[in-house]
Design a protein around this motif. Structure first.
Motif, PDB file in Angstrom:
ATOM      1  N   ASP A   2       0.815  -1.345  -0.021  1.00 51.60           N
ATOM      2  CA  ASP A   2      -0.145   0.124  -0.131  1.00 51.60           C
ATOM      3  C   ASP A   2       0.879   1.152   0.017  1.00 51.60           C
ATOM      4  O   ASP A   2       1.985   1.258   0.028  1.00 51.60           O
ATOM      5  N   GLU A   3       0.281   2.469  -0.159  1.00 50.02           N
ATOM      6  CA  GLU A   3       1.007   3.672  -0.270  1.00 50.02           C
ATOM      7  C   GLU A   3       1.847   3.855   0.983  1.00 50.02           C
ATOM      8  O   GLU A   3       2.853   4.564   0.877  1.00 50.02           O
ATOM      9  N   ARG A   4       1.247   3.740   2.162  1.00 48.87           N
ATOM     10  CA  ARG A   4       2.179   4.031   3.368  1.00 48.87           C
ATOM     11  C   ARG A   4       3.330   3.072   3.209  1.00 48.87           C
ATOM     12  O   ARG A   4       4.460   3.549   3.676  1.00 48.87           O
ATOM     13  N   GLU A   5       3.373   1.834   3.080  1.00 44.83           N
ATOM     14  CA  GLU A   5       4.381   1.177   2.873  1.00 44.83           C
ATOM     15  C   GLU A   5       5.443   1.700   1.910  1.00 44.83           C
ATOM     16  O   GLU A   5       6.745   1.477   2.246  1.00 44.83           O
ATOM     17  N   LEU A   6       4.922   1.953   0.439  1.00 45.79           N
ATOM     18  CA  LEU A   6       5.995   2.609  -0.385  1.00 45.79           C
ATOM     19  C   LEU A   6       6.421   3.776   0.173  1.00 45.79           C
ATOM     20  O   LEU A   6       7.624   3.979   0.182  1.00 45.79           O
ATOM     21  N   LEU A   7       5.764   4.824   0.927  1.00 47.67           N
ATOM     22  CA  LEU A   7       6.236   6.031   1.361  1.00 47.67           C
ATOM     23  C   LEU A   7       7.351   5.775   2.433  1.00 47.67           C
ATOM     24  O   LEU A   7       8.374   6.373   2.360  1.00 47.67           O
ATOM     25  N   GLU A   8       7.112   4.862   3.354  1.00 46.46           N
ATOM     26  CA  GLU A   8       8.078   4.548   4.358  1.00 46.46           C
ATOM     27  C   GLU A   8       9.474   3.808   3.758  1.00 46.46           C
ATOM     28  O   GLU A   8      10.301   4.216   4.246  1.00 46.46           O
ATOM     29  N   MET A  40       8.093  -0.295 -10.883  1.00 43.96           N
ATOM     30  CA  MET A  40       7.658   1.217 -10.058  1.00 43.96           C
ATOM     31  C   MET A  40       7.626   0.737  -8.950  1.00 43.96           C
ATOM     32  O   MET A  40       7.949   1.690  -8.019  1.00 43.96           O
ATOM     33  N   SER A  41       7.149  -0.353  -8.359  1.00 50.59           N
ATOM     34  CA  SER A  41       7.039  -0.634  -6.870  1.00 50.59           C
ATOM     35  C   SER A  41       8.230  -0.320  -6.136  1.00 50.59           C
ATOM     36  O   SER A  41       8.592  -0.226  -4.925  1.00 50.59           O
ATOM     37  N   ALA A  42       9.381  -0.748  -6.832  1.00 51.09           N
ATOM     38  CA  ALA A  42      10.966  -0.772  -6.242  1.00 51.09           C
ATOM     39  C   ALA A  42      11.221   0.633  -5.811  1.00 51.09           C
ATOM     40  O   ALA A  42      12.118   0.967  -5.066  1.00 51.09           O
ATOM     41  N   ILE A  43      10.827   1.525  -6.794  1.00 48.36           N
ATOM     42  CA  ILE A  43      11.010   2.993  -6.521  1.00 48.36           C
ATOM     43  C   ILE A  43      10.575   3.478  -5.402  1.00 48.36           C
ATOM     44  O   ILE A  43      11.322   4.395  -4.573  1.00 48.36           O
ATOM     45  N   GLY A  44       9.335   3.154  -5.020  1.00 45.90           N
ATOM     46  CA  GLY A  44       8.755   3.874  -3.640  1.00 45.90           C
ATOM     47  C   GLY A  44       7.653   4.465  -4.409  1.00 45.90           C
ATOM     48  O   GLY A  44       6.889   4.347  -5.274  1.00 45.90           O
ATOM     49  N   TYR A  45       7.103   5.298  -3.448  1.00 44.44           N
ATOM     50  CA  TYR A  45       5.691   6.159  -3.778  1.00 44.44           C
ATOM     51  C   TYR A  45       6.229   7.327  -4.615  1.00 44.44           C
ATOM     52  O   TYR A  45       6.867   8.221  -4.098  1.00 44.44           O
TER      53      TYR A  45
END
Length: 283
Positions: A2-8, A40-45
């Motif tokens: 989810d977005e929170r995990e990507l942000l962290e 994309m998911s590897a880059i983060g949010y």
């Protein structure tokens, strides 16, 4: 994720300016011609998503630089449709839409960015339905024009032209086994047991839909049997790319939260052709 995990994971939003900074630090520069693969998911949010990544890449290479991606065709007929019952084959042949470089959707397996890039104003896409490439920038037409129908990974192809232009390959958080340029090395390598496939797909010829048969290396199952030269369970392309990095080729560093790698296309092909011919025994 989810977005929170990507942000962290990425330490906050990954913005266009942050991406540009990281890409520049990795070695991408003005005037570069670069083929890129992205997870994309590897880059983060990423604030703004795929469009932001492309904007940052364009910032890094500047107005004189060109971006290139592998597209393929998401809605291509299955390779094995010729084994279907005759009525099913006939129905497919009668009505399956032809590949159209302007409108046919890029293969989803290649991620979100190829579809975004190919739709941008000024982008060019090659004519080959199964192995199409798209490019954006001053060299876009040069890279994609007159893509050979047969041997579409070999000489005279967008991949060959990338090498001739002393282009580069960027794995932007993408796995090491995603480097499409290694198919060009397979096409060039002189080693026994090279495997080929033929398949049929509909294309436009002088405004009319026609079915055409194509010949290519087997890029789906492997142009060679690598079982004796790679560890069990490891992809051959990952093995070759790891060997490239171990030999000191390429630069590695973070882009956003993603471990990324930048290679010189000419070095990749020379190294990979030599690796294949040594490991598999040139005739």
């Amino acid at each position: 994720m989810d977005e929170r995990e990507l942000l962290e994971r990425s330490g906050g939003p990954v913005t266009r300016s942050r991406l540009r900074h990281d890409l520049t630090a990795l070695g991408l520069g003005p005037g570069d011609t670069v083929m890129f693969h992205t997870r994309m998911s590897a880059i983060g949010y990423v604030a703004g998503g795929a469009a932001t990544v492309i904007d940052a890449l364009r910032d890094a290479v500047g107005p004189a630089g060109t971006l290139m991606v592998t597209c393929g065709w998401n809605d291509a007929p299955p390779y094995d449709f010729r084994t279907w019952p005759r009525p099913w084959q006939d129905a497919l042949r009668a009505e399956h839409p032809s590949y159209d470089p302007e409108f046919s959707e890029a293969a989803h397996d290649n991620g979100r960015l190829p579809e975004v890039l190919r739709r941008l104003p000024g982008a060019a896409r090659s004519r080959h339905p199964d192995v199409s490439f798209a490019a954006l920038g001053p060299a876009a037409v040069e890279l994609t024009a007159d893509h050979p129908w047969d041997d579409p990974h070999g000489p005279g192809t967008p991949l060959a032209r990338l090498v001739a232009r002393r282009g580069r390959v960027l794995l932007l958080g993408a796995p090491l086994d995603t480097m499409t340029l290694l198919h060009h090395a397979e096409a060039l390598a002189d080693a026994p047991g090279k495997r080929y496939v033929t398949y049929e797909q509909p294309v436009l010829a002088e405004g009319h839909r026609v079915w055409r048969r194509f010949l290519d290396i087997d890029s789906e199952h492997g142009a060679f049997d690598y079982a004796g030269v790679v560890r069990e369970g490891q992809d051959p392309f990952e093995t070759i790319t790891r060997a490239l990095l171990a030999a000191g080729h390429g630069r590695s560093g973070p882009v956003g939260a993603a471990e990324s790698h930048l290679f010189e296309a000419e070095q990749v092909v020379a190294f990979a052709v030599d690796w294949i011919e040594r490991k598999l025994g040139a005739e």
